[in-house]
Motif scaffolding. Sequence first.
Motif, PDB file in Angstrom:
ATOM      1  N   VAL A   8      45.817  45.678  51.563  1.00 25.97           N
ATOM      2  CA  VAL A   8      45.265  44.357  51.842  1.00 25.97           C
ATOM      3  C   VAL A   8      45.054  43.602  50.532  1.00 25.97           C
ATOM      4  N   TYR A   9      45.478  42.322  50.513  1.00 23.79           N
ATOM      5  CA  TYR A   9      45.338  41.501  49.315  1.00 23.79           C
ATOM      6  C   TYR A   9      44.529  40.244  49.654  1.00 23.79           C
ATOM      7  N   CYS A  10      43.768  39.774  48.679  1.00 25.99           N
ATOM      8  CA  CYS A  10      43.005  38.540  48.843  1.00 25.99           C
ATOM      9  C   CYS A  10      43.964  37.368  48.988  1.00 25.99           C
ATOM     10  N   ILE A  11      43.776  36.549  50.031  1.00 25.85           N
ATOM     11  CA  ILE A  11      44.657  35.399  50.206  1.00 25.85           C
ATOM     12  C   ILE A  11      44.248  34.243  49.301  1.00 25.85           C
ATOM     13  N   GLY A  12      43.140  34.401  48.575  1.00 25.18           N
ATOM     14  CA  GLY A  12      42.760  33.383  47.603  1.00 25.18           C
ATOM     15  C   GLY A  12      43.443  33.572  46.269  1.00 25.18           C
ATOM     16  N   GLY A  14      45.222  36.759  45.364  1.00 33.25           N
ATOM     17  CA  GLY A  14      46.291  37.745  45.357  1.00 33.25           C
ATOM     18  C   GLY A  14      45.880  39.117  44.866  1.00 33.25           C
ATOM     19  N   ALA A  15      44.621  39.306  44.460  1.00 36.60           N
ATOM     20  CA  ALA A  15      44.182  40.615  43.980  1.00 36.60           C
ATOM     21  C   ALA A  15      44.090  41.607  45.136  1.00 36.60           C
ATOM     22  N   LYS A  16      44.366  42.885  44.847  1.00 31.85           N
ATOM     23  CA  LYS A  16      44.262  43.925  45.878  1.00 31.85           C
ATOM     24  C   LYS A  16      42.782  44.128  46.237  1.00 31.85           C
ATOM     25  N   ILE A  17      42.491  44.128  47.523  1.00 35.58           N
ATOM     26  CA  ILE A  17      41.105  44.263  47.989  1.00 35.58           C
ATOM     27  C   ILE A  17      40.618  45.695  47.784  1.00 35.58           C
ATOM     28  N   GLN A  18      39.390  45.812  47.237  1.00 34.61           N
ATOM     29  CA  GLN A  18      38.732  47.118  47.121  1.00 34.61           C
ATOM     30  C   GLN A  18      37.245  46.924  47.383  1.00 34.61           C
ATOM     31  N   THR A  19      36.581  47.978  47.841  1.00 30.30           N
ATOM     32  CA  THR A  19      35.184  47.865  48.266  1.00 30.30           C
ATOM     33  C   THR A  19      34.252  48.738  47.427  1.00 30.30           C
ATOM     34  N   LEU A  25      38.432  43.428  39.851  1.00 32.57           N
ATOM     35  CA  LEU A  25      39.174  42.497  40.678  1.00 32.57           C
ATOM     36  C   LEU A  25      39.244  42.970  42.125  1.00 32.57           C
ATOM     37  N   GLY A  26      39.200  42.004  43.049  1.00 34.45           N
ATOM     38  CA  GLY A  26      39.451  42.302  44.457  1.00 34.45           C
ATOM     39  C   GLY A  26      38.276  42.866  45.220  1.00 34.45           C
ATOM     40  N   TYR A  27      37.080  42.907  44.600  1.00 41.41           N
ATOM     41  CA  TYR A  27      35.943  43.518  45.303  1.00 41.41           C
ATOM     42  C   TYR A  27      35.481  42.645  46.466  1.00 41.41           C
ATOM     43  N   THR A  28      35.208  43.290  47.582  1.00 41.94           N
ATOM     44  CA  THR A  28      34.519  42.643  48.691  1.00 41.94           C
ATOM     45  C   THR A  28      33.709  43.718  49.410  1.00 41.94           C
ATOM     46  N   PRO A  29      32.528  43.398  49.920  1.00 39.07           N
ATOM     47  CA  PRO A  29      31.766  44.404  50.669  1.00 39.07           C
ATOM     48  C   PRO A  29      32.549  44.852  51.901  1.00 39.07           C
ATOM     49  N   GLN A  30      32.329  46.102  52.328  1.00 38.15           N
ATOM     50  CA  GLN A  30      33.049  46.648  53.482  1.00 38.15           C
ATOM     51  C   GLN A  30      32.839  45.786  54.721  1.00 38.15           C
ATOM     52  N   GLY A  40      41.922  37.894  60.278  1.00 37.65           N
ATOM     53  CA  GLY A  40      43.221  37.769  59.625  1.00 37.65           C
ATOM     54  C   GLY A  40      43.166  36.964  58.347  1.00 37.65           C
ATOM     55  N   GLU A  41      41.949  36.796  57.777  1.00 36.76           N
ATOM     56  CA  GLU A  41      41.759  36.052  56.525  1.00 36.76           C
ATOM     57  C   GLU A  41      40.842  36.862  55.622  1.00 36.76           C
ATOM     58  N   VAL A  42      41.404  37.607  54.707  1.00 36.68           N
ATOM     59  CA  VAL A  42      40.598  38.452  53.836  1.00 36.68           C
ATOM     60  C   VAL A  42      40.509  37.825  52.445  1.00 36.68           C
ATOM     61  N   TYR A  43      39.275  37.567  52.009  1.00 34.39           N
ATOM     62  CA  TYR A  43      39.018  37.050  50.664  1.00 34.39           C
ATOM     63  C   TYR A  43      38.238  38.095  49.875  1.00 34.39           C
ATOM     64  N   CYS A  44      38.517  38.194  48.575  1.00 33.38           N
ATOM     65  CA  CYS A  44      37.610  38.958  47.726  1.00 33.38           C
ATOM     66  C   CYS A  44      36.305  38.172  47.615  1.00 33.38           C
ATOM     67  N   GLN A  45      35.258  38.842  47.171  1.00 31.08           N
ATOM     68  CA  GLN A  45      33.950  38.188  47.092  1.00 31.08           C
ATOM     69  C   GLN A  45      33.988  36.995  46.141  1.00 31.08           C
ATOM     70  N   ARG A  46      34.750  37.162  45.069  1.00 34.67           N
ATOM     71  CA  ARG A  46      34.838  36.080  44.076  1.00 34.67           C
ATOM     72  C   ARG A  46      35.427  34.815  44.700  1.00 34.67           C
ATOM     73  N   CYS A  47      36.528  34.964  45.425  1.00 35.19           N
ATOM     74  CA  CYS A  47      37.162  33.800  46.043  1.00 35.19           C
ATOM     75  C   CYS A  47      36.319  33.243  47.181  1.00 35.19           C
ATOM     76  N   PHE A  48      35.625  34.125  47.912  1.00 39.05           N
ATOM     77  CA  PHE A  48      34.749  33.657  48.985  1.00 39.05           C
ATOM     78  C   PHE A  48      33.654  32.760  48.421  1.00 39.05           C
ATOM     79  N   ARG A  49      33.054  33.214  47.314  1.00 42.06           N
ATOM     80  CA  ARG A  49      31.967  32.423  46.717  1.00 42.06           C
ATOM     81  C   ARG A  49      32.508  31.127  46.116  1.00 42.06           C
ATOM     82  N   LEU A  50      33.692  31.200  45.545  1.00 42.76           N
ATOM     83  CA  LEU A  50      34.306  30.005  44.976  1.00 42.76           C
ATOM     84  C   LEU A  50      34.631  28.994  46.070  1.00 42.76           C
TER      85      LEU A  50
END
Length: 371
Positions: A8-12, A14-19, A25-30, A40-50
């Motif tokens: 899974v990659y962040c659609i914001g 492009g970083a690979k998602i990791q929890t 890079l790519g961190y998002t809470p589980q 069907g829209e996965v953002y890393c925490q950084r892009c979500f906050r941005l």
Amino acid sequence: MDQAEDEVYCIGCGAKIQTTDKNQLGYTPQSALDKGLEKGEVYCQRCFRLRHYNDIAPVSLTDDDFLRLLSQIRDDDALIVYVVDMFDFNGSMIPGIHRFVGDNPVLLVGNKEDIFPKSLKRNKMKEWLKQQANLQGIRPLDVLLTSAKNLDEIEILLNTIEKYRKNRNAYVVGVTNVGKSTLINQIIRLNNGTQDLITTSRFPGTTLDKIEIPFEDGKMLIDTPGIVHEDQMAHVLTGKDLKYVSPQKTIKPSTFQLDDQQTLFFGGLGRFDYISGHGAVITYFENNLMIHRTKLSNAENFYTKHVGELLTPPDKEGLEKLPELQRHEFHLDEKSDVVIEGLGWITVPGHSTIAIWAPRGISTVVRRPLV
């Protein structure tokens, strides 16, 4: 995450998602990942906050990572779509761009054309862009002026890319803050109706990995990460002050009838001294940036007393980040534009001696006038 979720990659960005590591890079809470997978829209925490709070967070991607990604371009037979900011040309040049291009053809795209008054001759702007690219060792196939806000112009851009790519991949390259991601978003919107797929903001460095958009022939339009150019005005300002140097609407020029020994301050970010000469100078800056006139003999005291208050931006908080203003003196034999890169420019009559002050590290340039 299991093996499937590893892909899974962040659609914001492009970083690979990791929890597991919030500092990487790519961190998002589980829990956010689970919700994102449902939608069907996965953002890393950084892009979500941005995206939702206009909040930027530092990342661990290094200059070497950026350069490694760009070096792949040299080895591919592809069209290079090189996007520069018309308002901050020198600040938007990729250092050593000719090394990344190799023998590949280049389409030079001057973005943010819409903020320039219609009185500026577009053919003259194109010719100037071409000359500046030549100085950087690039000889573009063509020069195109565009605006990411205008879908008709995006369609022209797409048609021009199609004209020159000849069944090859096309790489979109540029430094941060040139509006590259907005262009890509508009291309995606034009093609399939998806809006804001790529995270954009005024902040530098918000797209972190390649994003590939397929052409009909199976080749790709590839959005590469923005190269961080430390000499941009955006890097010396706080987030809330960026709106004063990133015009969103057409610039309205202001005319000042000046005598010698007079000074103009552009907020607290720049200064123009008319040492000798006289006549009308025309300023081209973001419309909300306040311009103050004073006597040259009083300028130093005026700045010390009022910067951060009357002379804003920066505000008091931003003043701590802003480098000191440095002085650059020029004698102009002919009518010229004197540019503070990323802030704006002043058109000055010939037979003038002037000084321009800009934050340390920000380029000042004299060029032939665009008007």
